[in-house]
Design a protein around this motif. Structure first.
Motif, short mmCIF file in Angstrom:
data_model
loop_
_atom_site.label_atom_id
_atom_site.label_comp_id
_atom_site.label_asym_id
_atom_site.label_seq_id
_atom_site.Cartn_x
_atom_site.Cartn_y
_atom_site.Cartn_z
N GLY A 78 0.92 -0.92 -0.18
CA GLY A 78 -0.10 -0.03 0.27
C GLY A 78 0.94 1.14 0.07
N PRO A 79 0.31 2.35 0.01
CA PRO A 79 0.95 3.74 -0.19
C PRO A 79 1.91 4.01 0.68
N GLY A 80 1.54 3.61 2.20
CA GLY A 80 2.56 4.50 3.07
C GLY A 80 2.09 4.18 4.61
N SER A 81 0.69 4.16 4.94
CA SER A 81 0.27 4.26 6.32
C SER A 81 0.01 2.63 6.58
N SER A 82 0.59 2.13 7.65
CA SER A 82 0.83 0.54 7.90
C SER A 82 -0.83 0.13 8.17
N ASP A 83 -1.77 0.63 8.26
CA ASP A 83 -2.99 0.20 8.27
C ASP A 83 -3.79 0.24 6.63
N LEU A 84 -2.89 0.77 5.86
CA LEU A 84 -3.72 0.70 4.57
C LEU A 84 -3.05 -0.53 3.66
N ILE A 85 -2.32 -1.54 4.58
CA ILE A 85 -1.99 -2.99 3.98
C ILE A 85 -3.29 -3.72 4.03
N THR A 86 -3.38 -4.72 3.35
CA THR A 86 -4.26 -5.71 3.39
C THR A 86 -4.41 -6.68 4.62
#
Lengths: 241, 241
Positions: free
Chosen positions: B11-19
């Motif tokens: 994802g783009p940068g923030s850890s919680d925007l990973i699946t």
């Protein structure tokens, strides 16, 4: 507590392809708006998120017709936007779920047009269907200085043709009901070896077709079917290990 | 246990925007290959995933130069591919992390070219940077029959111009170092009111510019800067609630 609307991209289909942020937000909602499912079951979007919801969330399924008169569609979006506004004004944490990513070919934008500037809202991005297809098929999309076009096969054929001519990679969405025309177009541009079709990516019935010239024009494709084209990559299955 | 390689979009940068799928896989890795960070710190990709790793994972940071001679680059990809192959052959669960989505403008594909068909591998999609920017800025991308182009500002100017003319929405990546030319191009096509620029989307230093005509040509943009154009949408901040 101040109410807020969260528009949440659910990803392409498998529940674990949602973002961690979306999963956490879903567990804190008071109200969830979801597209209504067919034949009484959950919609795909609702089935994706169901495992993250708590018992206390109120699920409001709403039917968004695909192909009725413009006036009727407008009126439905107006009504749902007004319902959401009232829930947010009442201080509730409200979710609206939408397949794939929330801002890319998403009908959520019809609600956004009606709600932006009127209520606090935040949009949570999701994995788009074409990124999922590329991963599942291990078929890369554009790299470095290459360019990519994303088109809907419902667009006029000259537009599809232009995209096929000018870009290195082309994502062709909404193939459903138009496969024979799209296949003929790809054949005319000698792109069949560079094209693959995937249906229902990441779902139990996922199907991947790598030899488009072998598929009959009258094939019955599932509704969620997309073609990826990469002029620098062959669609044929790589040698197995 | 059979070894396997997982190429994971962070994802783009923030850890919680990973699946959720990526987060779970990361917790089960024996070895993680990551791009080397600058000045001794973690790379952005490694900083995104660090909270999901266990103590027993072996992190192998590898430096992938951006702009050296082709031969040197090729040789580095060859070396890392060979290291990964050996770890997988030894039965290990191996991860390789890549920013954004794994198959869209991703250098992971240089490893894929070397490893496909030789080891078991699986690709996990991620949220692309442009989807994140659209969400963070509440600025929609294409809808319905509209078409979208994704281009790198490193491409020749006639290609950028063609994309601006022919598509409803245009994602212009890698603006860094080319802002004044791109701004002039947008001005020539009267698209400045429909364009926004975001840097470091979803990171603590995220910046969003909605009035591109007000930005000086000599602005010092962060490396991760992207312009979105939507001919049917204005970039100006909506009225606040």
């Amino acid at each position: 507590m101040t109410g807020k609307l969260f528009a949440i991209g659910t990803g392409p289909g498998s529940s674990d392809l949602i973002t961690v942020r979306a999963a956490r937000l879903l567990a804190n909602l008071d109200v969830l708006y979801a597209p209504a499912g067919r034949r009484g079951g959950d919609s795909l979007a609702l089935s994706i998120v169901r495992e993250y919801l708590t018992d206390h969330v109120v699920i409001k399924e709403r039917h968004f017709p695909m192909s009725t008169h413009e006036d009727e569609k407008e009126s439905i979006w107006d009504t749902v936007a007004e319902e959401i506004r009232q829930d947010v004004d009442a201080g509730k944490q409200v979710g609206f779920i939408t397949l794939g990513d929330a801002m890319l070919f998403s009908t959520w934008v019809f609600l956004l047009e009606r709600l932006q500037g009127r209520i606090p809202l935040e949009v949570i991005p999701g994995v788009t269907s074409f990124a999922c297809i590329a991963s599942r098929a291990v078929f890369p999309l554009a790299m470095e200085q290459q360019t990519m076009a994303v088109v809907s096969c419902t667009a006029p054929e000259p537009e599809l043709e232009q995209a096929l001519q000018q870009h290195d990679c082309i994502v062709m969405m909404k193939v459903y009901g138009r496969f024979s025309q799209v296949k003929a177009l790809l054949a005319r541009h000698h792109l069949l070896p560079n094209a693959l079709l995937m249906s229902e990516a990441s779902l139990p019935n996922e199907q991947c077709f790598r030899q488009l010239h072998e598929i009959g024009d009258d094939v019955a494709l599932p509704y969620f079917s997309t073609i990826l084209v990469n002029k620098q990559w062959l669609a044929a299955e790589p040698q197995t290990v």
